[in-house]
Scaffold this motif. Structure first.
Motif, PDB file in Angstrom:
ATOM      1  N   ILE A   1     -13.139  -1.833   0.841  1.00  8.81           N
ATOM      2  CA  ILE A   1     -13.710  -0.528   1.184  1.00  8.81           C
ATOM      3  C   ILE A   1     -13.076   0.001   2.464  1.00  8.81           C
ATOM      4  CG2 ILE A   1     -15.810   0.692   1.898  1.00  8.81           C
ATOM      5  CD1 ILE A   1     -17.393  -1.243   0.095  1.00  8.81           C
ATOM      6  N   ASP A   2     -12.910  -0.875   3.446  1.00  6.40           N
ATOM      7  CA  ASP A   2     -12.341  -0.480   4.735  1.00  6.40           C
ATOM      8  C   ASP A   2     -10.881  -0.040   4.613  1.00  6.40           C
ATOM      9  OD1 ASP A   2     -12.806  -0.191   7.589  1.00  6.40           O
ATOM     10  OD2 ASP A   2     -11.345  -1.828   7.817  1.00  6.40           O
ATOM     11  N   ASN A   3     -10.171  -0.550   3.622  1.00  4.77           N
ATOM     12  CA  ASN A   3      -8.765  -0.172   3.431  1.00  4.77           C
ATOM     13  C   ASN A   3      -8.578   1.313   3.132  1.00  4.77           C
ATOM     14  OD1 ASN A   3      -7.782  -2.731   3.912  1.00  4.77           O
ATOM     15  ND2 ASN A   3      -7.792  -3.310   1.745  1.00  4.77           N
ATOM     16  N   TYR A   4      -9.629   1.969   2.685  1.00  5.57           N
ATOM     17  CA  TYR A   4      -9.550   3.408   2.418  1.00  5.57           C
ATOM     18  C   TYR A   4      -9.546   4.226   3.710  1.00  5.57           C
ATOM     19  CZ  TYR A   4     -10.277   2.645  -2.551  1.00  5.57           C
ATOM     20  OH  TYR A   4     -10.137   2.268  -3.852  1.00  5.57           O
ATOM     21  N   HIS A   5      -9.938   3.629   4.823  1.00  7.98           N
ATOM     22  CA  HIS A   5      -9.978   4.290   6.133  1.00  7.98           C
ATOM     23  C   HIS A   5     -10.804   5.578   6.101  1.00  7.98           C
ATOM     24  CE1 HIS A   5      -7.067   1.444   7.573  1.00  7.98           C
ATOM     25  NE2 HIS A   5      -6.216   1.774   6.618  1.00  7.98           N
ATOM     26  N   MET A   6     -11.950   5.510   5.434  1.00 12.45           N
ATOM     27  CA  MET A   6     -12.832   6.670   5.346  1.00 12.45           C
ATOM     28  C   MET A   6     -14.185   6.414   5.999  1.00 12.45           C
ATOM     29  SD  MET A   6     -12.197   7.997   1.498  1.00 12.45           S
ATOM     30  CE  MET A   6     -10.686   8.808   1.028  1.00 12.45           C
TER      31      MET A   6
ATOM     32  N   PHE B   1     -12.253   9.977  -6.565  1.00 14.62           N
ATOM     33  CA  PHE B   1     -11.902  10.906  -5.498  1.00 14.62           C
ATOM     34  C   PHE B   1     -11.320  10.159  -4.298  1.00 14.62           C
ATOM     35  CE2 PHE B   1     -13.132  13.080  -1.551  1.00 14.62           C
ATOM     36  CZ  PHE B   1     -12.423  14.260  -1.709  1.00 14.62           C
ATOM     37  N   ALA B   2     -11.976   9.076  -3.874  1.00 12.82           N
ATOM     38  CA  ALA B   2     -11.497   8.302  -2.726  1.00 12.82           C
ATOM     39  C   ALA B   2     -10.124   7.697  -3.000  1.00 12.82           C
ATOM     40  CB  ALA B   2     -12.501   7.206  -2.370  1.00 12.82           C
ATOM     41  N   SER B   3      -9.896   7.243  -4.216  1.00 13.81           N
ATOM     42  CA  SER B   3      -8.594   6.660  -4.572  1.00 13.81           C
ATOM     43  C   SER B   3      -7.487   7.701  -4.521  1.00 13.81           C
ATOM     44  CB  SER B   3      -8.652   6.048  -5.974  1.00 13.81           C
ATOM     45  OG  SER B   3      -9.552   4.998  -6.027  1.00 13.81           O
ATOM     46  N   ILE B   4      -7.760   8.882  -5.026  1.00 15.63           N
ATOM     47  CA  ILE B   4      -6.751   9.948  -5.017  1.00 15.63           C
ATOM     48  C   ILE B   4      -6.456  10.381  -3.584  1.00 15.63           C
ATOM     49  CG2 ILE B   4      -6.318  12.352  -5.681  1.00 15.63           C
ATOM     50  CD1 ILE B   4      -7.842  11.702  -8.317  1.00 15.63           C
ATOM     51  N   VAL B   5      -7.491  10.509  -2.764  1.00 13.05           N
ATOM     52  CA  VAL B   5      -7.300  10.878  -1.359  1.00 13.05           C
ATOM     53  C   VAL B   5      -6.497   9.807  -0.628  1.00 13.05           C
ATOM     54  CG1 VAL B   5      -8.505  11.227   0.849  1.00 13.05           C
ATOM     55  CG2 VAL B   5      -9.314  12.390  -1.204  1.00 13.05           C
ATOM     56  N   ALA B   6      -6.818   8.538  -0.865  1.00 15.32           N
ATOM     57  CA  ALA B   6      -6.089   7.450  -0.212  1.00 15.32           C
ATOM     58  C   ALA B   6      -4.622   7.452  -0.637  1.00 15.32           C
ATOM     59  CB  ALA B   6      -6.738   6.108  -0.543  1.00 15.32           C
ATOM     60  N   LYS B   7      -4.372   7.676  -1.911  1.00 18.39           N
ATOM     61  CA  LYS B   7      -2.982   7.717  -2.401  1.00 18.39           C
ATOM     62  C   LYS B   7      -2.245   8.904  -1.794  1.00 18.39           C
ATOM     63  CE  LYS B   7       0.250   6.141  -5.055  1.00 18.39           C
ATOM     64  NZ  LYS B   7       0.894   4.862  -4.771  1.00 18.39           N
ATOM     65  N   ALA B   8      -2.912  10.048  -1.688  1.00 17.51           N
ATOM     66  CA  ALA B   8      -2.290  11.231  -1.093  1.00 17.51           C
ATOM     67  C   ALA B   8      -1.977  11.012   0.385  1.00 17.51           C
ATOM     68  CB  ALA B   8      -3.202  12.445  -1.267  1.00 17.51           C
ATOM     69  N   ARG B   9      -2.785  10.189   1.046  1.00 22.78           N
ATOM     70  CA  ARG B   9      -2.540   9.878   2.458  1.00 22.78           C
ATOM     71  C   ARG B   9      -1.484   8.795   2.631  1.00 22.78           C
ATOM     72  NH1 ARG B   9      -8.200   8.314   4.307  1.00 22.78           N
ATOM     73  NH2 ARG B   9      -7.122   7.680   6.191  1.00 22.78           N
TER      74      ARG B   9
END
Length: 150
Positions: free
Chosen positions: A39-44, A90-98
């Motif tokens: 979860i923390d790897n998403y940096h959200m 949504f979180a996965s797509i945002v993380a990939k975009a970042r």
């Protein structure tokens, strides 16, 4: 109960989706700190919230899986499930975009070998299956039941 609600395809989809959520939750219950790291790897979210979610979300997933399979609080379980999957997509797509190269940790160590595309495809398939169950349940309830109908 309407005849459409007893069709075998709904039972198959229900058992597959419920089983996947139960399995994924059980894998995360075994290693909550590892899941907190995922979860923390998403940096959200802050680390403290990631740890709390890592102890709570797996049990919620198991509960939703059991609810869907047993059909107790069925629509509530599907609603929570759809919300969880949608937030995760949504979180996965945002993380990939970042530019973050992360493993979702959905299915333990086995999921670390899947690419982002496969994870996204699997999550979209789960969302679609849950949506099919949601809408087919609504249609079954709207059909009037005729006394004496076969």
């Amino acid at each position: 109960m309407a005849l459409a609600a007893r069709t075998p395809w709904r039972l198959i989809v229900k058992v597959i989706i419920g089983g996947i959520f139960i399995y994924a939750g059980a894998i995360k219950v075994i290693d909550p700190i590892g899941f907190a790291g995922d979860i923390d790897n998403y940096h959200m979210l802050p680390w403290a919230l990631s740890v709390r979610l890592a102890f709570y979300l797996p049990w919620l997933g198991i509960f939703c899986g059991l609810v869907v399979v047993w059909r107790l609080f069925y629509r509530g379980g599907l609603l929570i499930w759809n919300a969880l999957i949608s937030i995760f997509i949504f979180a996965s797509i945002v993380a990939k975009a970042r530019g973050l190269d992360i493993s979702c940790g959905c299915f333990g160590h086995a999921s670390k070998y899947l690419s982002f595309g496969w994870h996204l495809l699997l999550d979209l398939a789960l969302l679609a299956g849950a949506a099919v169950l949601w809408f087919s349940n609504r249609q079954a309830k709207r059909r009037p039941y005729k006394v004496g109908a076969a």
